[in-house]
Scaffold this motif. Structure first.
Motif, PDB file in Angstrom:
ATOM      1  N   ILE A  22       0.833  -1.207   0.000  1.00  0.00           N
ATOM      2  CA  ILE A  22       0.000   0.000   0.000  1.00  0.00           C
ATOM      3  C   ILE A  22       0.863   1.250   0.000  1.00  0.00           C
ATOM      4  O   ILE A  22       0.564   2.227  -0.701  1.00  0.00           O
ATOM      5  CB  ILE A  22      -0.977  -0.026   1.197  1.00  0.00           C
ATOM      6  CG1 ILE A  22      -2.049  -1.091   0.946  1.00  0.00           C
ATOM      7  CG2 ILE A  22      -1.601   1.346   1.434  1.00  0.00           C
ATOM      8  CD1 ILE A  22      -2.906  -1.408   2.148  1.00  0.00           C
ATOM      9  N   ILE A  23       1.942   1.243   0.752  1.00  0.00           N
ATOM     10  CA  ILE A  23       2.869   2.378   0.743  1.00  0.00           C
ATOM     11  C   ILE A  23       3.393   2.590  -0.682  1.00  0.00           C
ATOM     12  O   ILE A  23       3.376   3.702  -1.208  1.00  0.00           O
ATOM     13  CB  ILE A  23       4.023   2.155   1.737  1.00  0.00           C
ATOM     14  CG1 ILE A  23       3.491   2.257   3.172  1.00  0.00           C
ATOM     15  CG2 ILE A  23       5.158   3.152   1.504  1.00  0.00           C
ATOM     16  CD1 ILE A  23       4.447   1.745   4.228  1.00  0.00           C
ATOM     17  N   ALA A  24       3.834   1.515  -1.323  1.00  0.00           N
ATOM     18  CA  ALA A  24       4.360   1.616  -2.688  1.00  0.00           C
ATOM     19  C   ALA A  24       3.275   2.081  -3.660  1.00  0.00           C
ATOM     20  O   ALA A  24       3.528   2.923  -4.527  1.00  0.00           O
ATOM     21  CB  ALA A  24       4.932   0.264  -3.129  1.00  0.00           C
ATOM     22  N   TRP A  25       2.073   1.528  -3.528  1.00  0.00           N
ATOM     23  CA  TRP A  25       0.953   1.898  -4.407  1.00  0.00           C
ATOM     24  C   TRP A  25       0.698   3.407  -4.334  1.00  0.00           C
ATOM     25  O   TRP A  25       0.616   4.085  -5.354  1.00  0.00           O
ATOM     26  CB  TRP A  25      -0.299   1.119  -3.995  1.00  0.00           C
ATOM     27  CG  TRP A  25      -1.503   1.419  -4.815  1.00  0.00           C
ATOM     28  CD1 TRP A  25      -2.365   2.464  -4.675  1.00  0.00           C
ATOM     29  CD2 TRP A  25      -1.993   0.665  -5.935  1.00  0.00           C
ATOM     30  NE1 TRP A  25      -3.358   2.413  -5.617  1.00  0.00           N
ATOM     31  CE2 TRP A  25      -3.145   1.318  -6.399  1.00  0.00           C
ATOM     32  CE3 TRP A  25      -1.552  -0.495  -6.561  1.00  0.00           C
ATOM     33  CZ2 TRP A  25      -3.878   0.833  -7.487  1.00  0.00           C
ATOM     34  CZ3 TRP A  25      -2.288  -0.976  -7.636  1.00  0.00           C
ATOM     35  CH2 TRP A  25      -3.436  -0.304  -8.095  1.00  0.00           C
ATOM     36  N   ASN A  26       0.563   3.908  -3.113  1.00  0.00           N
ATOM     37  CA  ASN A  26       0.269   5.331  -2.930  1.00  0.00           C
ATOM     38  C   ASN A  26       1.429   6.213  -3.372  1.00  0.00           C
ATOM     39  O   ASN A  26       1.222   7.282  -3.954  1.00  0.00           O
ATOM     40  CB  ASN A  26      -0.120   5.612  -1.483  1.00  0.00           C
ATOM     41  CG  ASN A  26      -1.480   5.027  -1.133  1.00  0.00           C
ATOM     42  OD1 ASN A  26      -2.314   4.763  -1.992  1.00  0.00           O
ATOM     43  ND2 ASN A  26      -1.706   4.819   0.158  1.00  0.00           N
ATOM     44  N   LEU A  27       2.670   5.778  -3.130  1.00  0.00           N
ATOM     45  CA  LEU A  27       3.832   6.531  -3.596  1.00  0.00           C
ATOM     46  C   LEU A  27       3.838   6.632  -5.120  1.00  0.00           C
ATOM     47  O   LEU A  27       4.190   7.679  -5.673  1.00  0.00           O
ATOM     48  CB  LEU A  27       5.128   5.878  -3.118  1.00  0.00           C
ATOM     49  CG  LEU A  27       5.497   6.068  -1.652  1.00  0.00           C
ATOM     50  CD1 LEU A  27       6.689   5.188  -1.283  1.00  0.00           C
ATOM     51  CD2 LEU A  27       5.781   7.525  -1.328  1.00  0.00           C
ATOM     52  N   ALA A  28       3.437   5.568  -5.788  1.00  0.00           N
ATOM     53  CA  ALA A  28       3.437   5.548  -7.252  1.00  0.00           C
ATOM     54  C   ALA A  28       2.463   6.569  -7.837  1.00  0.00           C
ATOM     55  O   ALA A  28       2.608   6.978  -8.993  1.00  0.00           O
ATOM     56  CB  ALA A  28       3.090   4.149  -7.760  1.00  0.00           C
ATOM     57  N   LEU A  29       1.498   7.005  -7.050  1.00  0.00           N
ATOM     58  CA  LEU A  29       0.518   7.993  -7.515  1.00  0.00           C
ATOM     59  C   LEU A  29       1.006   9.431  -7.339  1.00  0.00           C
ATOM     60  O   LEU A  29       0.365  10.360  -7.816  1.00  0.00           O
ATOM     61  CB  LEU A  29      -0.809   7.805  -6.770  1.00  0.00           C
ATOM     62  CG  LEU A  29      -1.522   6.480  -7.033  1.00  0.00           C
ATOM     63  CD1 LEU A  29      -2.689   6.308  -6.075  1.00  0.00           C
ATOM     64  CD2 LEU A  29      -1.983   6.391  -8.474  1.00  0.00           C
ATOM     65  N   MET A  30       2.132   9.617  -6.675  1.00  0.00           N
ATOM     66  CA  MET A  30       2.667  10.952  -6.391  1.00  0.00           C
ATOM     67  C   MET A  30       3.650  11.383  -7.463  1.00  0.00           C
ATOM     68  O   MET A  30       4.188  10.554  -8.203  1.00  0.00           O
ATOM     69  CB  MET A  30       3.368  10.952  -5.032  1.00  0.00           C
ATOM     70  CG  MET A  30       2.472  10.632  -3.885  1.00  0.00           C
ATOM     71  SD  MET A  30       3.428  10.549  -2.351  1.00  0.00           S
ATOM     72  CE  MET A  30       2.149  10.089  -1.208  1.00  0.00           C
ATOM     73  N   SER A  31       3.916  12.676  -7.506  1.00  0.00           N
ATOM     74  CA  SER A  31       4.937  13.189  -8.418  1.00  0.00           C
ATOM     75  C   SER A  31       6.289  12.611  -7.996  1.00  0.00           C
ATOM     76  O   SER A  31       6.484  12.287  -6.820  1.00  0.00           O
ATOM     77  CB  SER A  31       4.978  14.714  -8.367  1.00  0.00           C
ATOM     78  OG  SER A  31       5.464  15.137  -7.105  1.00  0.00           O
ATOM     79  N   PRO A  32       7.224  12.485  -8.942  1.00  0.00           N
ATOM     80  CA  PRO A  32       8.526  11.889  -8.600  1.00  0.00           C
ATOM     81  C   PRO A  32       9.239  12.579  -7.426  1.00  0.00           C
ATOM     82  O   PRO A  32       9.839  11.905  -6.591  1.00  0.00           O
ATOM     83  CB  PRO A  32       9.331  12.015  -9.893  1.00  0.00           C
ATOM     84  CG  PRO A  32       8.283  12.020 -10.965  1.00  0.00           C
ATOM     85  CD  PRO A  32       7.109  12.744 -10.382  1.00  0.00           C
ATOM     86  N   ASN A  33       9.184  13.910  -7.357  1.00  0.00           N
ATOM     87  CA  ASN A  33       9.845  14.622  -6.251  1.00  0.00           C
ATOM     88  C   ASN A  33       9.204  14.284  -4.911  1.00  0.00           C
ATOM     89  O   ASN A  33       9.896  14.005  -3.933  1.00  0.00           O
ATOM     90  CB  ASN A  33       9.796  16.134  -6.470  1.00  0.00           C
ATOM     91  CG  ASN A  33      10.707  16.573  -7.594  1.00  0.00           C
ATOM     92  OD1 ASN A  33      11.619  15.856  -7.989  1.00  0.00           O
ATOM     93  ND2 ASN A  33      10.454  17.761  -8.114  1.00  0.00           N
ATOM     94  N   LYS A  34       7.887  14.341  -4.868  1.00  0.00           N
ATOM     95  CA  LYS A  34       7.177  14.040  -3.627  1.00  0.00           C
ATOM     96  C   LYS A  34       7.343  12.558  -3.276  1.00  0.00           C
ATOM     97  O   LYS A  34       7.503  12.206  -2.107  1.00  0.00           O
ATOM     98  CB  LYS A  34       5.698  14.394  -3.765  1.00  0.00           C
ATOM     99  CG  LYS A  34       4.961  14.343  -2.466  1.00  0.00           C
ATOM    100  CD  LYS A  34       3.582  14.954  -2.578  1.00  0.00           C
ATOM    101  CE  LYS A  34       2.952  14.978  -1.198  1.00  0.00           C
ATOM    102  NZ  LYS A  34       1.642  15.595  -1.204  1.00  0.00           N
ATOM    103  N   GLN A  35       7.336  11.709  -4.289  1.00  0.00           N
ATOM    104  CA  GLN A  35       7.502  10.268  -4.091  1.00  0.00           C
ATOM    105  C   GLN A  35       8.823   9.987  -3.385  1.00  0.00           C
ATOM    106  O   GLN A  35       8.866   9.242  -2.400  1.00  0.00           O
ATOM    107  CB  GLN A  35       7.468   9.592  -5.471  1.00  0.00           C
ATOM    108  CG  GLN A  35       7.505   8.108  -5.461  1.00  0.00           C
ATOM    109  CD  GLN A  35       7.526   7.575  -6.878  1.00  0.00           C
ATOM    110  OE1 GLN A  35       8.564   7.085  -7.327  1.00  0.00           O
ATOM    111  NE2 GLN A  35       6.421   7.656  -7.581  1.00  0.00           N
TER     112      GLN A  35
END
Length: 167
Positions: A83-96
């Motif tokens: 879930i952490i990875a899933w949600n990170l993948a939805l963020m901009s690269p900088n925020k990710q």
């Protein structure tokens, strides 16, 4: 002291398990509606029409790794990291990157540096899997519950809906 037979232990486990997945889902909804984010997600909709069941999506997402976990605790850890990875993948690269670094340094701060490195590598692998195979799904996963059903687990997932421009 007498040792219990394997069959007796299995029978006890099945009796403790939640027999009805619908009842488990309702308990999850009740728990979620009393949680910290309940005001932000008022009017929670279960299985909205036209949307994929996120529990099935999450199970498909972790499918290559699921055979490596056996216990409930291991399943919960796998789903939590997924879930952490899933949600990170939805963020901009900088925020990710900043969120991933924060997770590694804060949540895994007490861990061995090798564990931190392996976890980061695993999350990066999951992010790549999300982007390659589930790119059209823009729903954030908010929470999950794993219910012991005896011989298997039932996964319930709370998520946002797809943003209007994501379809």
């Amino acid at each position: 002291m007498a040792k219990r037979s394997k069959g007796f232990s299995e029978l006890l486990k099945q009796q403790r398990a939640e027999p009805d997945p619908q009842k488990a889902l309702e308990k999850f909804q009740a728990k979620f509606s009393q949680g910290a984010l309940s005001d932000r997600f008022a009017g929670m909709v279960m299985n909205p029409a036209g949307e994929a069941k996120m529990s099935e999506v999450l199970e498909n997402f972790v499918e290559p790794y699921i055979d490596s976990v056996k216990t409930r605790s291991e399943h919960e850890k796998l789903f939590g990291i997924a879930i952490i990875a899933w949600n990170l993948a939805l963020m901009s690269p900088n925020k990710q990157q900043s969120m991933l670094d924060r997770f590694i340094t804060q949540d895994l701060a007490a861990s061995d540096p090798l564990i931190q490195q392996d976890t980061k590598k695993f999350i990066d692998e999951l992010i790549a899997r999300k982007q390659a195979l589930f790119a059209d799904n823009k729903r954030y996963i908010v929470d999950f519950q794993l219910q012991d059903m005896g011989k298997e687990f039932h996964l319930s997932v709370a998520s946002t809906l797809n943003p209007p421009d994501a379809k």
